[in-house]
Design a protein around this motif. Structure first.
Motif, PDB file in Angstrom:
ATOM      1  N   ASP A 137      17.380 -36.764  45.464  1.00  0.00           N
ATOM      2  CA  ASP A 137      18.068 -37.809  44.687  1.00  0.00           C
ATOM      3  C   ASP A 137      19.169 -38.466  45.508  1.00  0.00           C
ATOM      4  N   VAL A 138      19.965 -37.652  46.186  1.00  0.00           N
ATOM      5  CA  VAL A 138      21.082 -38.187  46.967  1.00  0.00           C
ATOM      6  C   VAL A 138      20.553 -39.051  48.111  1.00  0.00           C
ATOM      7  N   ALA A 139      19.510 -38.592  48.800  1.00  0.00           N
ATOM      8  CA  ALA A 139      18.913 -39.393  49.874  1.00  0.00           C
ATOM      9  C   ALA A 139      18.386 -40.715  49.321  1.00  0.00           C
ATOM     10  N   ALA A 140      17.821 -40.700  48.128  1.00  0.00           N
ATOM     11  CA  ALA A 140      17.310 -41.934  47.508  1.00  0.00           C
ATOM     12  C   ALA A 140      18.446 -42.902  47.188  1.00  0.00           C
ATOM     13  N   ILE A 141      19.579 -42.375  46.742  1.00  0.00           N
ATOM     14  CA  ILE A 141      20.741 -43.240  46.467  1.00  0.00           C
ATOM     15  C   ILE A 141      21.215 -43.895  47.764  1.00  0.00           C
ATOM     16  N   GLU A 170      18.804 -46.638  48.789  1.00  0.00           N
ATOM     17  CA  GLU A 170      18.992 -47.847  47.983  1.00  0.00           C
ATOM     18  C   GLU A 170      20.241 -48.614  48.414  1.00  0.00           C
ATOM     19  N   VAL A 171      21.338 -47.916  48.593  1.00  0.00           N
ATOM     20  CA  VAL A 171      22.605 -48.564  48.929  1.00  0.00           C
ATOM     21  C   VAL A 171      22.573 -49.167  50.331  1.00  0.00           C
ATOM     22  N   LEU A 172      22.024 -48.427  51.296  1.00  0.00           N
ATOM     23  CA  LEU A 172      22.002 -48.901  52.681  1.00  0.00           C
ATOM     24  C   LEU A 172      20.842 -49.853  52.973  1.00  0.00           C
ATOM     25  N   GLY A 173      19.830 -49.847  52.110  1.00  0.00           N
ATOM     26  CA  GLY A 173      18.690 -50.733  52.313  1.00  0.00           C
ATOM     27  C   GLY A 173      17.773 -50.302  53.440  1.00  0.00           C
ATOM     28  N   ARG A 174      17.801 -49.017  53.758  1.00  0.00           N
ATOM     29  CA  ARG A 174      16.891 -48.451  54.771  1.00  0.00           C
ATOM     30  C   ARG A 174      16.653 -46.987  54.431  1.00  0.00           C
ATOM     31  N   SER A 204      30.681 -41.932  39.368  1.00  0.00           N
ATOM     32  CA  SER A 204      29.333 -41.564  39.790  1.00  0.00           C
ATOM     33  C   SER A 204      29.242 -41.398  41.302  1.00  0.00           C
ATOM     34  N   TYR A 205      28.318 -40.522  41.739  1.00  0.00           N
ATOM     35  CA  TYR A 205      28.074 -40.365  43.178  1.00  0.00           C
ATOM     36  C   TYR A 205      27.676 -41.700  43.794  1.00  0.00           C
ATOM     37  N   ARG A 206      26.924 -42.497  43.053  1.00  0.00           N
ATOM     38  CA  ARG A 206      26.424 -43.781  43.563  1.00  0.00           C
ATOM     39  C   ARG A 206      27.567 -44.655  44.112  1.00  0.00           C
ATOM     40  N   ALA A 226      28.219 -46.569  48.214  1.00  0.00           N
ATOM     41  CA  ALA A 226      28.504 -48.010  48.131  1.00  0.00           C
ATOM     42  C   ALA A 226      29.826 -48.310  48.828  1.00  0.00           C
ATOM     43  N   LYS A 227      30.827 -47.454  48.602  1.00  0.00           N
ATOM     44  CA  LYS A 227      32.136 -47.611  49.234  1.00  0.00           C
ATOM     45  C   LYS A 227      32.023 -47.402  50.743  1.00  0.00           C
ATOM     46  N   VAL A 228      31.272 -46.393  51.156  1.00  0.00           N
ATOM     47  CA  VAL A 228      31.078 -46.106  52.584  1.00  0.00           C
ATOM     48  C   VAL A 228      30.375 -47.269  53.265  1.00  0.00           C
ATOM     49  N   ALA A 229      29.367 -47.837  52.611  1.00  0.00           N
ATOM     50  CA  ALA A 229      28.597 -48.934  53.198  1.00  0.00           C
ATOM     51  C   ALA A 229      29.456 -50.176  53.388  1.00  0.00           C
ATOM     52  N   THR A 230      30.366 -50.448  52.455  1.00  0.00           N
ATOM     53  CA  THR A 230      31.201 -51.651  52.589  1.00  0.00           C
ATOM     54  C   THR A 230      32.339 -51.455  53.578  1.00  0.00           C
TER      55      THR A 230
END
Length: 165
Positions: free
Chosen positions: A82-86, A89-93, A153-155, A159-163
């Motif tokens: 689940d975490v890898a899937a999040i 999705e967030v990183l787009g790869r 949420s973990y999500r 998202a914060k790391v990616a930005t």
């Protein structure tokens, strides 16, 4: 023991994953062996807020309050997949979850921390594999009511790391 206190019992801290964010973003792997039982990952800001609210409640109470235990959990129970899937999705790869090799995890950690700490991390991970960190019935609802808002949420973390990358 007659203890009059509130004991907070937090689940896996979302912020723990700050230590592996570079592995995720640079190598495309979520390396924490957290298994498939699930962890109710919790944001440390939620833990701090629950602690502050409980301290205030106890301080302002006219009576001595009894012993209380609060499981501090997040809104979702997530597996390694689940975490890898999040992250995917967030990183787009694609971000892979390589599985639950706790011995390999310990060996890798020994390159970055004392051996006793790497061993401790292995034991913790093995417990995740066998038991997970699951909320009890009503934990999430109780925390949401106490905080007066949804749990973080973990999500939000990747998202914060990616930005910020």
């Amino acid at each position: 023991m007659g203890l009059h206190a509130t004991i907070l019992r937090p689940a896996y801290f979302i912020g723990n994953d700050l230590t592996i964010k570079d592995v995720v973003t640079q190598y495309g792997i979520y390396p924490m062996p957290i298994g498939n039982k699930g962890l109710a990952m919790v944001d440390t800001a939620d833990i701090a807020e629950v602690a502050a609210l409980e301290l205030i409640r106890r301080e302002q109470s006219a009576d001595v309050l009894p012993l209380e235990r609060i499981n501090v959990v997040g809104p979702d129970t997530l597996t390694g997949t689940d975490v890898a899937a999040i992250w995917t999705e967030v990183l787009g790869r694609p971000i892979a979850y390589p599985g639950d090799d706790t011995a390999g995890f310990e060996q890798t950690l020994r390159g970055f921390m004392p051996g006793w700490m790497a061993y401790d991390m292995r034991l913790m991970s093995e417990r995740f594999l066998t038991d997970g960190m699951l909320p009890e019935e009503g934990d999430r609802e109780r925390l949401t009511a106490l905080l007066g808002r949804p749990l973080r949420s973990y999500r939000d973390f990747p998202a914060k790391v990616a930005t910020s990358a």
